[in-house]
Write a protein that holds these residues in place. Structure first.
Motif, PDB file in Angstrom:
ATOM      1  N   ASN A  82       0.799  -1.234   0.000  1.00 30.52           N
ATOM      2  CA  ASN A  82       0.000   0.000   0.000  1.00 30.52           C
ATOM      3  C   ASN A  82       0.824   1.272   0.000  1.00 30.52           C
ATOM      4  N   ARG A  83       2.131   1.122   0.066  1.00 32.90           N
ATOM      5  CA  ARG A  83       2.911   2.354   0.250  1.00 32.90           C
ATOM      6  C   ARG A  83       3.090   3.105  -1.070  1.00 32.90           C
ATOM      7  N   ILE A  84       3.048   4.423  -0.962  1.00 35.13           N
ATOM      8  CA  ILE A  84       3.325   5.281  -2.122  1.00 35.13           C
ATOM      9  C   ILE A  84       4.441   6.235  -1.705  1.00 35.13           C
ATOM     10  N   VAL A  85       5.552   6.160  -2.403  1.00 35.75           N
ATOM     11  CA  VAL A  85       6.703   6.987  -2.032  1.00 35.75           C
ATOM     12  C   VAL A  85       6.518   8.413  -2.560  1.00 35.75           C
ATOM     13  N   MET A  86       6.830   9.387  -1.712  1.00 33.40           N
ATOM     14  CA  MET A  86       6.632  10.796  -2.060  1.00 33.40           C
ATOM     15  C   MET A  86       7.968  11.461  -2.424  1.00 33.40           C
ATOM     16  N   LYS A 135      11.569  14.558   1.956  1.00 36.59           N
ATOM     17  CA  LYS A 135      12.863  13.953   2.291  1.00 36.59           C
ATOM     18  C   LYS A 135      13.609  13.515   1.030  1.00 36.59           C
ATOM     19  N   ARG A 136      12.897  13.483  -0.083  1.00 35.79           N
ATOM     20  CA  ARG A 136      13.464  12.933  -1.318  1.00 35.79           C
ATOM     21  C   ARG A 136      13.212  13.932  -2.453  1.00 35.79           C
ATOM     22  N   LEU A 137      14.287  14.325  -3.129  1.00 39.62           N
ATOM     23  CA  LEU A 137      14.147  15.290  -4.225  1.00 39.62           C
ATOM     24  C   LEU A 137      14.631  14.703  -5.534  1.00 39.62           C
ATOM     25  N   PHE A 385       7.823   8.417   3.181  1.00 42.99           N
ATOM     26  CA  PHE A 385       8.941   9.334   2.949  1.00 42.99           C
ATOM     27  C   PHE A 385      10.258   8.573   3.067  1.00 42.99           C
ATOM     28  N   CYS A 386      10.170   7.297   2.793  1.00 37.98           N
ATOM     29  CA  CYS A 386      11.318   6.401   2.948  1.00 37.98           C
ATOM     30  C   CYS A 386      12.408   6.684   1.908  1.00 37.98           C
ATOM     31  N   THR A 387      13.640   6.617   2.366  1.00 34.53           N
ATOM     32  CA  THR A 387      14.798   6.763   1.462  1.00 34.53           C
ATOM     33  C   THR A 387      15.829   5.686   1.814  1.00 34.53           C
ATOM     34  N   ALA A 388      15.373   4.609   2.434  1.00 35.81           N
ATOM     35  CA  ALA A 388      16.297   3.687   3.111  1.00 35.81           C
ATOM     36  C   ALA A 388      17.237   2.926   2.180  1.00 35.81           C
ATOM     37  N   CYS A 389      16.730   2.477   1.020  1.00 37.75           N
ATOM     38  CA  CYS A 389      17.503   1.491   0.268  1.00 37.75           C
ATOM     39  C   CYS A 389      18.917   1.915  -0.072  1.00 37.75           C
ATOM     40  N   TYR A 390      19.043   3.083  -0.716  1.00 36.25           N
ATOM     41  CA  TYR A 390      20.408   3.401  -1.142  1.00 36.25           C
ATOM     42  C   TYR A 390      21.291   3.745   0.060  1.00 36.25           C
ATOM     43  N   GLY A 393      22.700   0.607   1.217  1.00 34.15           N
ATOM     44  CA  GLY A 393      23.464  -0.119   0.191  1.00 34.15           C
ATOM     45  C   GLY A 393      22.614  -1.083  -0.619  1.00 34.15           C
ATOM     46  N   ARG A 394      21.296  -0.946  -0.523  1.00 29.96           N
ATOM     47  CA  ARG A 394      20.435  -1.820  -1.341  1.00 29.96           C
ATOM     48  C   ARG A 394      20.189  -1.141  -2.681  1.00 29.96           C
ATOM     49  N   THR A 395      21.163  -1.244  -3.581  1.00 33.42           N
ATOM     50  CA  THR A 395      21.013  -0.619  -4.892  1.00 33.42           C
ATOM     51  C   THR A 395      21.290  -1.667  -5.965  1.00 33.42           C
ATOM     52  N   ARG A 398      21.556  -5.848  -6.042  1.00 31.77           N
ATOM     53  CA  ARG A 398      21.193  -6.238  -4.662  1.00 31.77           C
ATOM     54  C   ARG A 398      19.721  -5.894  -4.413  1.00 31.77           C
ATOM     55  N   PHE A 399      19.361  -4.700  -4.860  1.00 33.13           N
ATOM     56  CA  PHE A 399      17.968  -4.262  -4.695  1.00 33.13           C
ATOM     57  C   PHE A 399      17.037  -5.148  -5.520  1.00 33.13           C
ATOM     58  N   MET A 400      17.437  -5.378  -6.788  1.00 36.13           N
ATOM     59  CA  MET A 400      16.559  -6.144  -7.686  1.00 36.13           C
ATOM     60  C   MET A 400      16.341  -7.565  -7.174  1.00 36.13           C
ATOM     61  N   ASN A 410       9.042  -6.250   2.941  1.00 32.27           N
ATOM     62  CA  ASN A 410       9.402  -6.362   4.365  1.00 32.27           C
ATOM     63  C   ASN A 410      10.143  -5.131   4.864  1.00 32.27           C
ATOM     64  N   CYS A 411      10.796  -4.435   3.937  1.00 29.60           N
ATOM     65  CA  CYS A 411      11.458  -3.176   4.308  1.00 29.60           C
ATOM     66  C   CYS A 411      10.514  -2.004   4.075  1.00 29.60           C
ATOM     67  N   CYS A 412       9.817  -2.036   2.929  1.00 28.34           N
ATOM     68  CA  CYS A 412       8.986  -0.877   2.546  1.00 28.34           C
ATOM     69  C   CYS A 412       7.900  -0.587   3.589  1.00 28.34           C
ATOM     70  N   GLN A 413       7.236  -1.643   4.030  1.00 32.54           N
ATOM     71  CA  GLN A 413       6.086  -1.445   4.919  1.00 32.54           C
ATOM     72  C   GLN A 413       6.492  -0.764   6.243  1.00 32.54           C
ATOM     73  N   PRO A 414       7.453  -1.328   7.001  1.00 36.97           N
ATOM     74  CA  PRO A 414       7.809  -0.638   8.257  1.00 36.97           C
ATOM     75  C   PRO A 414       8.431   0.734   8.008  1.00 36.97           C
ATOM     76  N   ASN A 415       9.237   0.853   6.932  1.00 33.39           N
ATOM     77  CA  ASN A 415       9.849   2.159   6.648  1.00 33.39           C
ATOM     78  C   ASN A 415       8.783   3.197   6.308  1.00 33.39           C
ATOM     79  N   ALA A 416       7.760   2.762   5.574  1.00 36.40           N
ATOM     80  CA  ALA A 416       6.671   3.686   5.231  1.00 36.40           C
ATOM     81  C   ALA A 416       5.983   4.168   6.512  1.00 36.40           C
TER      82      ALA A 416
HETATM   83 FE1  SF4 Z   1      11.884   2.456  -1.623  1.00 35.91          FE
HETATM   84 FE2  SF4 Z   1      10.986   0.408  -0.123  1.00 35.91          FE
HETATM   85 FE3  SF4 Z   1      13.587   0.816  -0.400  1.00 35.91          FE
HETATM   86 FE4  SF4 Z   1      12.145   2.494   1.044  1.00 35.91          FE
HETATM   87  S1  SF4 Z   1      12.517   0.336   1.509  1.00 35.91           S
HETATM   88  S2  SF4 Z   1      13.702   3.088  -0.443  1.00 35.91           S
HETATM   89  S3  SF4 Z   1      10.235   2.513  -0.115  1.00 35.91           S
HETATM   90  S4  SF4 Z   1      12.138   0.270  -2.035  1.00 35.91           S
END
Ligand code: SF4
Ligand code: SF4
Length: 472
Positions: A82-86, A135-137, A385-390, A393-395, A398-400, A410-416
């Protein structure tokens, strides 16, 4: 000749292959058996080839089209929840030496005021953006080696990251600047950027050359091969897109997917994001001059089929689109949106005077960030407003691999939820805060891992006490 592994633009975006794909899609648009076989493959959530995706886009069978939309929604839910990154765009400079026919920043336009942000201007802009809650531009700039050299862009990035106003900070700067050299991409990487974004505008070489009659951007191959150079320069995450309306949408849809396939095959990782802008009115630009306008129903289908064809790629929509269109495409696949955007140079700190006229295009969705957040909450989304991945180091690959394994949620939901809580504490109106707290309470139980859920609950309690910037 088509060669997905070639480093030459005209070979990995081969005109003949695109024409044949369009023809194949037209021939199969009512071929139920073929369409069902493609849908069956798509349900494995591993994506589709450009030919298969083109058939779904062309499909004219009502029942199968309903299945396409349903599958797009399922994939969106499975991978992104359900998360939408802003995010917000930040225009640094509208000096430009190019002659793009669809953009008011083209060098011949004498009506607009040319502006370039100084260090002090940037501090003001970023402070205003932080006060909104961003938080993200995504930084944007015209191409001008004298006014906006790479050193200027690098200084701007440094300044943006340095501004810490109250509880605010910009934690991720994505960069949308002209195609450049491997060496300059390396410098951007060292400056700590998130995604490098460059829109192709159109993949059709002939149309591209007509639309870009002068300036460095007129070089189709140099522009189209930019993402290969960016990745060679060490940038893991790249964002692609076309400007729908400039050329036949079928052509650009196929080209976009061929570009993604090329990057995945040659660089080991496909695009991090796909943007789907449509052409908008602007100074000295009349969208009617471009006879390829994409109607809403087709635009929605493009979003849905892209979602199915590249399930691992984030999809972005800007305030170019109306609230109504944004609402529809959010459920079909969009995972990132801008809010409260200004498309003029220096428009956040001070409302632009009409005579200054420095914006790139007219914004359709003019709501404030708080209004957009409130609206998303009302629709049942979690504005993030999550910016956690990069930062973790999840880029790149690794991210894919996490996305492909269905684990990124599992990361997006709590970070959101944690970053939304920060927003609610620091910037939200009373009504938004109330709605947001309700969502957090309901959604926290949807965190699958007991351990992650417990940590998230603890962190949210810490945020209430004044701590900031937790992430998984
Ligand atoms: Fe984007 Fe999810 Fe990574 Fe946060 S945890 S930066 S929302 S992919
Ligand atoms: Fe310059 Fe970009 Fe506008 Fe072209 S689209 S005129 S390169 S700012």
């Amino acid at each position: 000749m088509y060669d997905i592994k070639s480093k030459k633009a005209e070979e990995f975006i081969d005109d003949d292959e695109i024409q044949k794909t369009i023809l194949y899609a037209r021939q199969n648009k009512s071929n139920k058996e073929n369409i069902q076989a493609i849908l069956k493959k798509a349900k494995e959530y591993k994506g589709l080839s450009h030919r298969e995706a083109a058939v779904l886009l062309e499909c004219d069978l009502d029942e199968e089209n309903q299945k396409i939309f349903k599958l797009a929604k399922d994939i969106k839910q499975k991978f992104y929840g359900n998360r939408i990154v802003m995010f917000a765009p930040l225009y640094l400079s509208n000096y430009c030496v190019n002659g793009c026919l669809y953009c008011p920043y083209h060098y011949k336009n004498k009506n607009i005021m040319r502006k370039k942000l100084t260090r002090e201007d940037i501090i003001k802009e970023v402070t205003a953006l932080q006060d909104m809650g961003h938080k993200r531009l995504a930084i944007e700039s015209g191409e001008d080696p004298v006014n906006n050299p790479i050193e200027y862009i690098l200084d701007c990035i440094k300044t943006i990251y340095s501004v810490k106003h109250k509880n605010g900070s910009i934690r991720r700067v994505n960069v949308n600047i002209a195609a450049t050299t491997v060496e300059n991409y390396r410098k951007l990487k060292e400056a700590g950027i998130g995604t490098y974004i460059l829109f192709q505008e159109t993949y059709n070489k002939k149309a591209y050359e007509k639309l870009h009659p002068t300036g460095p951007k007129s070089n189709y191959a140099y522009h189209t091969e930019a993402m290969d150079r960016a990745m060679e320069g060490g940038i893991d995450d790249v964002g692609v897109g076309v400007l729908f309306g400039l050329n036949m949408y079928r052509y650009d849809f196929v080209g976009l997917l061929m570009h993604a396939e090329h990057l995945e095959t040659t660089m080991g990782v496909g695009p991090h994001t796909i943007s789907v802008p449509r052409i908008r009115p602007a100074d000295d630009i009349n969208p009617d001059d471009f006879s390829n306008a994409v109607p809403d129903e087709i635009f929605e289908k493009i979003v849905a089929v892209l979602r199915i064809a590249v399930p691992y790629t984030g999809m972005i929509i800007s305030t170019r689109e109306s609230q109504k269109t944004r609402e529809r495409v959010l459920e079909l696949g969009i995972s990132q949106i801008s809010g409260g955007s200004k498309t003029s140079v220096g428009g956040y700190a001070e409302e632009e005077k009409e005579e200054d006229n420095s914006s790139q295009f007219e914004v359709e969705d003019r709501r404030t960030l708080d209004e957009v957040v409130n609206w998303l909450l009302k629709l049942g989304y979690i504005p993030s407003f999550c910016t956690a991945c990069y930062r973790e180091g999840r880029t790149g690959d690794r991210f894919m691999s996490l996305v492909k394994a269905g684990q990124i949620a599992n990361c997006c939901q709590p970070n959101a939820l944690m970053t939304l809580k920060e927003y609610l504490m620091d910037y939200a109106s009373e009504d938004t805060r109330k709605k947001g707290d309700e969502i957090i309470e309901n959604e926290i139980s949807n965190i699958v891992s007991d351990m992650v859920r417990e940590i998230a609950v603890k962190n949210i309690a810490e945020i209430e006490k004044g701590e900031r910037d937790f992430r998984f």
